[in-house]
Write an enzyme that holds these catalytic residues in place. Structure first.
Site, PDB file in Angstrom:
ATOM      1  CG  ASP A   1       3.805 -12.241  -7.374  1.00 21.35           C
ATOM      2  OD1 ASP A   1       4.530 -12.001  -6.399  1.00 21.35           O
ATOM      3  OD2 ASP A   1       2.727 -11.632  -7.567  1.00 21.35           O
TER       4      ASP A   1
ATOM      5  CG  MET B   1      -3.330  11.360 -10.712  1.00 24.45           C
ATOM      6  SD  MET B   1      -2.969   9.774 -11.528  1.00 24.45           S
ATOM      7  CE  MET B   1      -1.900  10.322 -12.869  1.00 24.45           C
TER       8      MET B   1
HETATM    9 CA    CA Z   1       4.567 -10.016  -5.235  1.00 28.41          CA
END
Ligand code: CA
Length: 702
Positions: free
Chosen positions: A317, A664
């Site tokens: 990432d 939500m």
């Molecule tokens: Ca990412």
């Protein structure tokens, strides 16, 4: 926005505010580094330096800086954005991209525009909350983007909508949290969603005045059998293996855009792979272009010019979505049109932006995945074992990065870059993940590796700092240590100051040359946004949005962040503006609240049910409610929510969408067993949290 009597009033007010000055915000204005009154674009002007030449507030008098005005924003939550100021009017996006114009010297509201993002979001609420990092301005038109993927043009004078364009494919789990970037009559935007489905990164440019499509560039190649969109895609496809297109590939450009007026090119900082795990995404290896790269595109056509990839074959990432700052540097007695970039991966890069060639790269933080960057090839030299190929592995930095989207600044006066740096290890375990059978999620989280989001992030595992870095020598000038692993953006000024807010709610000014703290105020709530400065009527002001939010407070969380007490709904949000000699009191926004996990002595935790609950939690709930069910403050802490104890109440909220108006989402597909599983998981986490806290207390009182 409703029109009627309010419109005429808004027009009058807007005209009054504009009296005496009418800046045409075009390429000429955005290339001007000398003017200081206006903050015209995300990074102040085209150069993205976040440096203002204003020096009325300086090292000698900053101690006299005080609150001039504040604007309560009680209905907002995350406030991450960079406001713009043009001719005495401030424009900013709040939560859900709600956009406001206020008199910059007084805070008086001129107009507001609500794009009603929640109503448009649908299932996107499962993957993106209320984030908006900013807006663009071009010749009297404001452009905002929404989480549901719209780009909207507004009249700057009135907030009236001119056009609206759907940028993203609504059937895909994509969102926009980033700022659109206006340049030379166009506006460019990308999207996010790499973690939540089979996403294929693309950037799109539109005409600012009409919202009409101009061009697009794909970040990763599609299925070769369908033909390539351009030559760059054909080149990129040679660096992929397997059937990557089935997983989208990723590379989504959710933040980094810089227009370079000297080479008429738009620079994009691209995202990580989808999924994270390269073994699944591209099984026979490969660099996977154009993931984790800076790509230069011809600004008029979007055609590929050059690229530099920071992490070939990315698997942690480590995207390159962070800001790209332009400056003229003198390196080895040569003038260089330089680009500075500190992506997640822990290195600080200086590139020659005429051709994308690497000039230098050094570590700014603890980095274990690579030993150094080979200057012959421009490629990182990886450390064996860090790709977690045969066992669970600890890697520095974490997926939150050594530097994230929180803007760095650069002062041409001191020649230093000011980086909101953060340190946290990441853990990766892909045991049991089979590339042949793994499927991309749809509107849920799955990155084909366990990255530890099932565990609490304890206090004191991470740190952060304000790092002053010399890009020419690639050495640290000074560093101010700060706490925990999240940090906010910086601004440098001609007064030889660096401004920065942070986790603790402290907003500070530092001596740009030495790092000495010269001024500090606590604003009563965690800060996630970067400050700006501007001038109206001969007075220099400094402004800051205060609203705890962003990925670390949602997907991250853990005790590391929960300890500060910036809990969901606990503190009211606000916009603060400071000037010399002012001394208004900082408004009380509410006390810190640290969640108290509910432990029911009579509740028998069924391990099998808790395991099912954990699986569901990690796919859906963790995105907002935090690692290990410890909320970082974005959403309620579910260990402490009485609602989750009652099956009917839990069903009403989770299945039937009783709280959808607050953001939500609903999960109509959840069965009663699923909900009971979640209940068991939450009680288990509550019990473990109490035990953990008791152990820590026993250890510290020994
Ligand atoms: Ca990412």
């Amino acid at each position: 926005m409703k029109f009627g009597n309010g419109l005429a009033a808004a027009l009058l007010m807007a005209c009054a505010a504009h009296a005496g000055a009418s800046t045409v915000v075009d390429g000429k204005a955005l290339s001007d580094r000398e003017q200081g009154a206006n903050w015209l674009a995300y990074g102040r002007n085209y150069y993205e330096q976040r440096f203002s030449p204003l020096d009325q507030i300086n090292r000698d008098n900053v101690s006299k800086l005080g609150l001039a005005w504040s604007m309560p924003l009680p209905e907002d939550r995350s406030l991450l954005s960079t406001p713009l100021v043009i001719d005495g009017v401030m424009y900013f996006t709040g939560s859900w991209s709600k956009t406001r114009a206020v008199e910059a010297a007084t805070g008086k509201l001129l107009w507001e525009f609500d794009p009603e993002s929640i109503k448009h979001a649908g299932d996107r609420l499962r993957i993106m909350w209320d984030s908006s990092r900013g807006l663009a301005y071009w010749k009297g038109t404001i452009v905002i983007a929404t989480i549901d993927g719209r780009l909207i043009g507004l009249k700057a004078k009135t907030g009236e909508k001119i056009w609206s364009t759907q940028v993203t494919d609504k059937s895909k789990p994509l969102y926009i949290s980033g700022h659109p970037k206006a340049f030379e009559g166009l506006v460019i935007v990308g999207d996010g969603g790499t973690e939540f489905g089979a996403a294929r990164g693309v950037v799109k440019a539109y005409h600012v005045t009409t919202g009409k499509f101009a061009w697009q560039f794909f970040v990763v190649p599609g299925n070769p059998a369908l033909g390539f969109e351009d030559e760059a895609q054909e080149m990129a496809a040679k660096t992929w293996t397997g059937k990557w297109w089935e997983h989208g590939g990723g590379g989504n450009v959710w933040n980094g855009f810089t227009y370079d007026p000297e080479f008429d090119q738009i620079l994009i900082g691209t995202g990580n792979g989808s999924p994270w795990n390269r073994r699944v995404r591209s099984p026979e290896g490969g660099d996977n272009l154009f993931l984790c790269s800076i790509v230069a595109l011809d600004a008029k056509t979007g055609k590929y010019k050059w690229h530099y990839q920071t992490v070939p074959g990315e698997t942690w990432d480590y995207n390159s979505s962070m800001d790209m700052v332009l400056a003229d540097l003198e390196i080895d007695q040569k003038k260089v049109k330089a680009l500075m970039h500190a992506p997640k991966n822990g290195f600080f890069y200086v590139l020659d932006r005429s051709n994308g060639k690497l000039i230098s790269a050094e570590k700014i933080a603890k980095v274990t995945w690579a030993s150094h960057i080979d200057m012959e090839t421009g490629r990182p030299v990886e450390v064996e074992g860090q790709r977690y190929e045969d066992k669970p592995t600890i890697v520095w930095p974490s997926p939150f990065g050594a530097h994230n989207w929180h803007a760095m600044s650069y002062s041409p006066q001191t020649g230093l870059a000011y980086i909101p740096k953060q340190e946290l290890p990441g853990q990766f375990d892909d045991e049991g993940v089979k590339e042949a059978t793994w499927k991309s999620p749809e509107f849920g989280a799955d990155v084909a590796v366990d990255a530890g989001f099932g565990s609490n992030i304890p206090a004191n595992v991470g740190t952060s700092s304000l790092l002053a870095w010399n890009p020419v020598t690639q050495k640290k000038a000074w560093e101010v240590q700060q706490t925990e692993f999240w940090n906010a953006g910086t601004m440098a000024t001609g007064g030889e100051l660096v401004f920065q807010g942070g986790i603790t709610g402290d907003f500070s000014a530092f001596d740009a040359k030495t790092g000495e703290k010269l001024w500090n105020v606590n604003v009563g709530s965690g800060i996630s946004a970067p400050p700006i400065t501007f001038e109206v009527g001969g007075t220099q002001y400094v402004s800051l949005l205060v609203g705890w939010g962003g990925a670390a407070t949602s997907l991250g969380g853990g005790t590391a962040l929960a300890q500060f007490g910036w809990a969901h709904g606990a503190q009211k949000r606000q916009l603060l503006t400071f000037a010399l000699g002012q001394n208004k009191e900082i408004p009380d926004v509410g006390d810190p609240v640290v969640a108290e996990p509910i432990v029911l002595p009579d509740f028998n935790i069924d391990e099998e049910r808790a395991a099912l609950g954990k699986k569901l939690y990690l796919r859906q709930c963790v995105i907002c409610h935090g690692s290990g069910a410890v909320s970082g403050g974005y959403a309620p802490d579910l260990r402490a929510t009485p609602m989750a104890l009652s099956l009917p109440a839990f069903t009403a909220v989770v299945v039937d969408g009783a709280k959808i108006s607050g953001g939500m989402p609903s999960y109509p597909e959840f069965s009663e067993d699923d909900l009971i599983g979640l209940q068991h998981y939450l009680r288990k986490r509550a019990k473990e949290s109490k035990e953990e806290a008791a152990r820590l207390e026993a250890a510290t009182t020994k």
